[in-house]
Write an enzyme that holds these catalytic residues in place. Structure first.
Site, PDB file in Angstrom:
ATOM      1  N   ALA A 330       1.187   6.959  -0.355  1.00 39.49           N
ATOM      2  CA  ALA A 330       1.940   6.349  -1.458  1.00 39.49           C
ATOM      3  C   ALA A 330       1.456   4.929  -1.719  1.00 39.49           C
ATOM      4  O   ALA A 330       0.266   4.643  -1.555  1.00 39.49           O
ATOM      5  CB  ALA A 330       3.437   6.420  -1.167  1.00 39.49           C
ATOM      6  N   SER A 331       2.337   4.046  -2.056  1.00 38.72           N
ATOM      7  CA  SER A 331       1.912   2.724  -2.518  1.00 38.72           C
ATOM      8  C   SER A 331       1.311   1.851  -1.430  1.00 38.72           C
ATOM      9  O   SER A 331       0.783   0.777  -1.716  1.00 38.72           O
ATOM     10  CB  SER A 331       3.106   1.989  -3.127  1.00 38.72           C
ATOM     11  OG  SER A 331       3.681   2.783  -4.127  1.00 38.72           O
TER      12      SER A 331
END
Lengths: 637, 372
Positions: A330-331
């Protein structure tokens, strides 16, 4: 009157005949004695050495003596794996007066269960004659005393003491430390293939997992030998000579057991993992996976019931989530992606995009949404976002765009340099390489071509991309070290006569950039995440007595339809978002790197875990920011 | 004239109580060797020594008593002795007690009795009595009659089955006939017939375990942990003893119990292991001395009956020794024959020493005979 009948017999002739026959008989006897003596001469003199050897072969047996397994300490000298004497009840079935009666009496004396008797009978069948078979593995002191008092009634039954492994921290270290258990057929086969079976001739347990398995060769030691005289029943009469075994090395780990327990507490029973690494040498300070289990169960032979419970648990406690858990990053990989885009001159430190909350490819109606429905705003409250804002606020649109422009080939090549999609080289066999997708990977595994849309979501660390928390920690250490990469190492060194000998850290090929200033752009943005107004981790790290940098992440596991809002309440528990966090501290002189993954915990849940662990690590460091420091009150052992 | 010749010997004290000094000395020496070896073989069990000493005492007493009996009396009762013995053998087969897989004992109510032991003396007595009734060398017809006297009990005992004893009894009868002067032609014919009889023995008379023993003898290593174990361990014991032996109580094969039947049939292996080749030569010298003394007594005996009986007893004694040592050292198949006067126990002890009692009687009662 008898003489009358044979009065005509010639006594002299008869006596002479008898004398002749006697002489012949004596000659025959002499010959037979000669035959006997010749044979005995042959046996006792000609072939003496052969028979001497065979006689010794009968009586002299070489018994292997197991070496003591090396102990394992944490970096502060706390014992993590120790050897404890255990008493086991052993039966040599062939030496009992009557096996069934003996078993029956033992069952009443020591409350031995039917299951234990059944196991015993099973093992007895596959044991060589006159070899002891274990009836009960662990006798407590009371049972030992009870049996000893009645020993005279039990021929062929004895209490044997041996050292066995004990893990005082039970489930706190399981996945990292591993455990030993009884050598099974497969282990034996492997040992035989490695020509090590002689060295294990007397060894009972072998490392099955974690450090115990990976460093088996250091921990085990060298077998010793005892030459004994035995009688025909194989009972030892006396010792003739003794070659002592060489004990295994005592190992020191980089692990700080207190930090490990803090990580365990911080996860608070939730599924997930914490990896804490020292960015200066790659040492693993903590590596915890939850849920865990007690490794001591395995040492003494886990019951079938317990084992299947572990095996069938939906929470999969047997998996080491820190090294085998494959999570979409993810981020958390936005800093990496930013570095790559800067270095490939896709963006400049001051180049901006306009964020309307979604991203669209030309000629396509598909919208890739930002996690913020209406997009992000800079400090002037405009929807103009530069790379620093994008990392601080975790702007998806910025990275959709950057990734699309980079293309999958450049991304997967560079990310591979960071170690994604590959083994980190940590000293654990339980490690997954996870997946760094590429065109070739997709063709090979999905039999599909790579679509431009695939690249877009790669920009926010989703789609096929998976990483282990350990890979994330290693990659963040690489960023903090501006490209220098090291192998994560659990082992720190060994203990020789009470003194630690620290092994050299292992360096890897560094990540190189064209312009080293790009490191600073990324590092500054990560600082912003924790310390600037719009940073996603600002609230959580408020009032910390150290300055850290980091990056949050939230991985969607549930695909929501276009134009639909993600509704937390309506999503099943197991499909809720994974929370991720990576970080390091102190910002200007990195030493600690952390990666946290929390499954289905919902956005943001991983950050406080990292805070708790980092607080403990920096608990005694001087306050760096003049702010009211909250005491953590966690006394070191 | 004969009287004068004998006079220098004089009736010594031993002679007056009808004991042959040389024979007694050699037998006592042998028994001492036996006790020493049993002590080592039996794991220093003084109980064994005690029981063996009592048994030896009883047997010595039997020898002493038998020695007092005039040989003429033996001669007179030979036939009754034989007939009763034969009857008991038949009785054993019909109503005997079974033990160790063989039917050898007669239960007399107050004691167990083994008739085959009686036959060990009855057969040579009978053959000697029968043959000495005629002039020597005996005629073929008498030889055949003699053979029948031997074969009947031999087969009855072999049927029990007790191969060792039947072998000894057959030998004693054969020795009597041989010493009586049976012609060489007959001996060769018997020899040929005997070898012809071997297949009959193998296929019809021998039990499976007996056949197994022979097969094992031929190749003991074929089954080193099973039937070959005894003989292999025995040879290891003997061979590892070397020239000087491992020393008393130091034989590992016996002390650590690798050797089976240590204090009984395989005691010679224990002796060889602990006392070596020198010890073996010494032991054989004692046996040779006994045999030599027995044969001297036989040659000096005054009548054919005494000569034949003494010679037969002596030669049979040697057969004991040869068969036992031969089987223990691996040149003969395993048959249950103890090493005489050395092996522990054995019902045969009394019979054996009673036989020597007869020898002593013959040896010391010459003058009585002459006076008649």
């Amino acid at each position: 009157m008898v003489f009358k009948r044979i009065s005509i017999r010639d006594h002299t002739a008869e006596a002479n005949l008898f004398a002749r026959r006697t002489l012949i008989a004596l000659l025959v006897i002499a010959t037979m004695i000669f035959i006997l003596l010749s044979n005995l001469y042959y046996l006792q003199i000609e072939r003496h050495e052969v028979y001497q050897t065979r006689s010794n072969g009968n009586r002299i047996k070489v018994l292997p003596v197991a070496p003591n397994r090396g102990l394992i300490y944490d970096r502060n000298g706390v014992v993590l794996a120790e050897n404890r004497p255990v008493y086991s009840l052993q039966v040599i079935p062939e030496e009992t007066d009557n096996l069934d009666n003996t078993l029956e009496e033992l069952v009443t004396l020591l409350d031995i269960t039917e299951e234990e008797v059944a196991d015993f009978r099973k093992e007895f069948k596959s044991t060589r004659r006159f070899k002891p078979v274990t009836l009960r593995n662990q006798l407590n002191e009371q049972e030992v005393a009870l049996f000893s008092a009645n020993q005279h009634k039990f021929n062929g039954v004895s209490v044997e003491a041996r050292l066995t492994r004990h893990y005082p921290y039970a489930d706190s270290l399981t996945h990292m430390l591993g455990y030993v258990a009884k050598i099974n057929k497969r282990d034996l086969q492997k040992l035989t293939e490695a020509s090590l079976e002689d060295n294990y001739a007397a060894t009972y347990d072998i490392g099955k997992l974690g450090i115990e398995k990976y460093h088996e060769s250091l921990l085990h030691g060298q077998v010793g030998y005892q030459e004994v005289e035995v009688n025909s029943q194989g009972r030892v009469i006396r010792t003739l000579s003794f070659t002592p075994p060489v004990p295994g090395q005592d190992l020191v780990l980089n692990i700080d057991v207190n930090l490990q327990m803090i990580a365990q507490q911080a996860l608070d029973g939730r599924r997930g993992a914490v990896v804490v690494m020292d960015s200066r040498d790659g040492g693993i300070l903590s590596l915890y996976s939850n849920p865990s289990y007690d490794p001591n169960l395995f040492v003494n032979g886990i019951s079938g019931k317990d084992y299947s419970a572990l095996l069938q648990s939906k929470d999969r406690p047997l998996i080491n989530r820190a090294t085998q858990g494959q999570y979409p990053p993810a981020s958390t990989i936005k800093p990496h992606m930013a570095l790559l885009a800067l270095d490939e001159e896709i963006i400049k430190p001051d180049s901006t995009i306009r964020d309307y909350g979604s991203f669209q490819l030309r000629n396509s109606s598909h919208k890739w949404r930002d996690w913020r429905p209406y997009g992000h705003r800079n400090k002037d409250d405009k929807n103009i976002i530069n790379v620093t804002d994008a990392i601080e606020q975790s702007c998806d649109v910025f990275f959709y765009d950057a990734a699309y422009k980079l293309g999958i080939d450049r991304i997967s090549d560079k990310m591979f340099e960071f170690g994604f999609g590959d083994y980190t080289g940590i000293d654990l066999y339980e490690e997954s390489a996870a997946i760094m997708p590429s065109r070739g990977w997709k063709r090979a595994n999905k039999n599909l071509p790579w679509y431009p849309g695939d690249t877009v979501i790669i920009g926010i660390g989703q789609s096929y991309w998976t990483t282990t928390p350990l890979q994330l920690a290693q990659s963040v250490a690489t960023i903090a070290n501006k490209g220098i990469r090291r192998v994560p190492q659990i082992i720190r060194g060994n203990m020789i006569e009470g003194r630690q000998l620290v092994f050299e850290p292992k360096e890897l090929r560094p990540v190189e950039v064209k312009n080293p200033e790009h490191w600073d752009v990324v590092l500054d943005a990560m600082y912003g995440v924790v310390n600037r107004e719009k940073g996603t981790a600002l609230n959580v790290f408020k009032d910390a007595n150290y300055i850290s940098a980091g990056k949050t992440g939230t991985a969607q596991l549930f695909q929501i339809a276009q134009d639909e809002k993600y509704d937390k309440e309506n999503v099943a528990d197991r499909l809720r978002d994974n929370a991720m966090y990576v970080g390091y501290a102190p910002y200007d002189n990195p030493e600690l790197v952390i990666a946290v993954a929390l499954e289905n915990a919902g956005s943001g849940a991983a950050t406080p875990v990292a805070r708790q662990v980092m607080d403990y690590y920096f608990r005694d460091k001087p306050t760096l920011i003049a702010q009211d420091k909250e005491s953590t009150n966690l006394a070191a052992r | 004239m004969l009287r004068d010749k004998l006079k220098p010997n004089g009736p010594t004290l031993l002679n007056r109580i009808h004991i042959d000094g040389w024979l007694l000395a050699a037998l006592m020496l042998l028994m001492a060797v036996g006790l020493i070896t049993i002590y080592a073989a039996g794991g220093k069990d003084l109980g064994l020594i005690q029981r063996q000493t009592i048994r030896l005492g009883v047997a010595m007493l039997a020898m002493f008593v038998v020695a007092q009996v005039p040989i003429m009396l033996f001669r007179r009762v030979s036939i009754y002795f034989y007939v009763v013995g034969l009857a008991m053998l038949v009785a054993v087969l019909l109503v005997g007690t079974v033990g160790k897989g063989a039917q050898r004992w007669l239960d007399l109510g107050f004691m167990q009795f083994q008739p085959s032991e009686v036959m060990k003396l009855a057969v040579p007595m009978m053959v000697a009595w029968y043959i000495s009734r005629f002039t020597l060398p005996p005629k073929t017809l008498h030889i055949f009659a003699g053979f029948i006297l031997v074969i009947a009990p031999t087969l009855l005992i072999a049927k029990q089955p007790d191969l060792g004893t039947s072998l000894l009894i057959a030998s004693s009868g054969f020795f009597a006939l041989f010493l009586a002067g049976m012609s060489w032609k007959l001996i060769s014919i018997i020899g040929v017939l005997g070898s012809g009889f071997a297949p009959v023995l193998w296929f019809f008379l021998m039990r499976d375990y007996q056949k197994q023993r022979v097969l094992t003898f031929l190749n003991p290593e074929s089954d080193p942990l099973g039937s070959g174990y005894h003989i292999i361990q025995s040879k290891i014991a003997i061979g590892s003893g070397g020239i000087e032996g491992k020393g008393w109580l130091q034989g590992t094969q016996s002390q650590l119990e690798f050797l089976p039947e240590r204090h009984t049939d395989f005691i010679f292996a224990v002796f060889s292991e602990e006392f070596g080749f020198y010890g073996v030569i010494g032991l054989l010298l004692i046996y040779a001395a006994i045999v030599a003394r027995g044969m001297i007594i036989a040659v000096r005996a005054q009548d054919a009956y005494s000569k034949i009986l003494a010679g037969s007893i002596t030669l049979t004694f040697f057969v004991y020794v040869f068969v036992n040592m031969g089987m223990v050292s691996g040149i003969l198949p395993v048959v249950g024959v103890p090493l005489p006067l050395v092996s522990y126990g054995g019902t045969s002890m009394v019979t054996l020493l009673a036989g020597f009692g007869i020898l002593m009687s013959i040896s010391t009662q010459k003058r009585l005979l002459l006076r008649q």
